[in-house]
Enzyme design. Sequence first.
Site, short mmCIF file in Angstrom:
data_model
loop_
_atom_site.label_atom_id
_atom_site.label_comp_id
_atom_site.label_asym_id
_atom_site.label_seq_id
_atom_site.Cartn_x
_atom_site.Cartn_y
_atom_site.Cartn_z
CB CYS A 44 -49.66 28.76 -17.58
SG CYS A 44 -47.96 28.77 -18.24
CG ASP A 46 -45.22 27.68 -14.11
OD1 ASP A 46 -45.09 27.00 -13.08
OD2 ASP A 46 -44.48 28.64 -14.40
NE ARG A 48 -43.54 28.45 -11.04
CZ ARG A 48 -43.01 29.64 -11.33
NH1 ARG A 48 -42.25 30.25 -10.46
NH2 ARG A 48 -43.24 30.21 -12.50
CG HIS A 100 -48.62 31.53 -13.78
ND1 HIS A 100 -47.30 31.50 -13.39
CD2 HIS A 100 -48.65 31.03 -15.03
CE1 HIS A 100 -46.57 30.98 -14.36
NE2 HIS A 100 -47.36 30.68 -15.38
CB CYS A 103 -46.47 33.70 -16.89
SG CYS A 103 -46.77 32.56 -18.25
#
Length: 223
Positions: A44, A46, A48, A100, A103
């Site tokens: 992803c 993302d 993080r 994750h 998400c």
Amino acid sequence: MSTHDIASLLAGNRLFVAEQLAADPRYFEHLAEGQQPDFLWIGCSDSRVSPNLITGTGPGEMFVHRNIANLVVQTDMNLLSVLQYAVEVLQVDHVIVCGHHGCGGVRAAMGSHSHGLLDNWLRAVKDTELHHAIELEGLDETARLRRLVELNVIEQVDNLGKTHIVQQAWRQRARPYIHGWVFDVATGCIDPVTSMINGNAAMHEVCRFQRAGRRATAAKEAR
Ligand code: CO
């Protein structure tokens, strides 16, 4: 969240260079010689979920493709190009699809708000939610999101195994292994949600699981 401004990113880069050179004066010379990563990471976007950081790998060790909700879409020329290069040229032995928990893409797909163009991209996640409606309906919202994150990864592993690129590589060299993983932002830990898959027999296990979900959905719709 971030304590960095744009100038500090460049300062951070110089610090990175200094640290690497202090540890190994020829570090960048070696890096410049080329890449031979053993892994393709499909994850992803993302902020993080930083693939190298969370797996303890460094530059040169992982070929990376990222998009919102770590989707493997059969018409995505970007993903297919990355996959082909990784499998046929770099000959990676492992392809990892890593979703994750927490998400935002999966959460957005579960909701009914419109996010414009993004709705089209997240359509695949909505389909997965529908295929597993019976299992998901029995869960509270938190558990439902967590389970859909896992199911979404399994679905993408299935999509990956069906690509011409992976099918051909399996016939030729029984590689790459494909893996479905989920990273938990709240603990930092990664857990596998599929076995290691390097052929159609193992893929059928994943597909059978999915068909079971679809049959349940079809039965429900017929009622
Ligand atoms: Co995400």
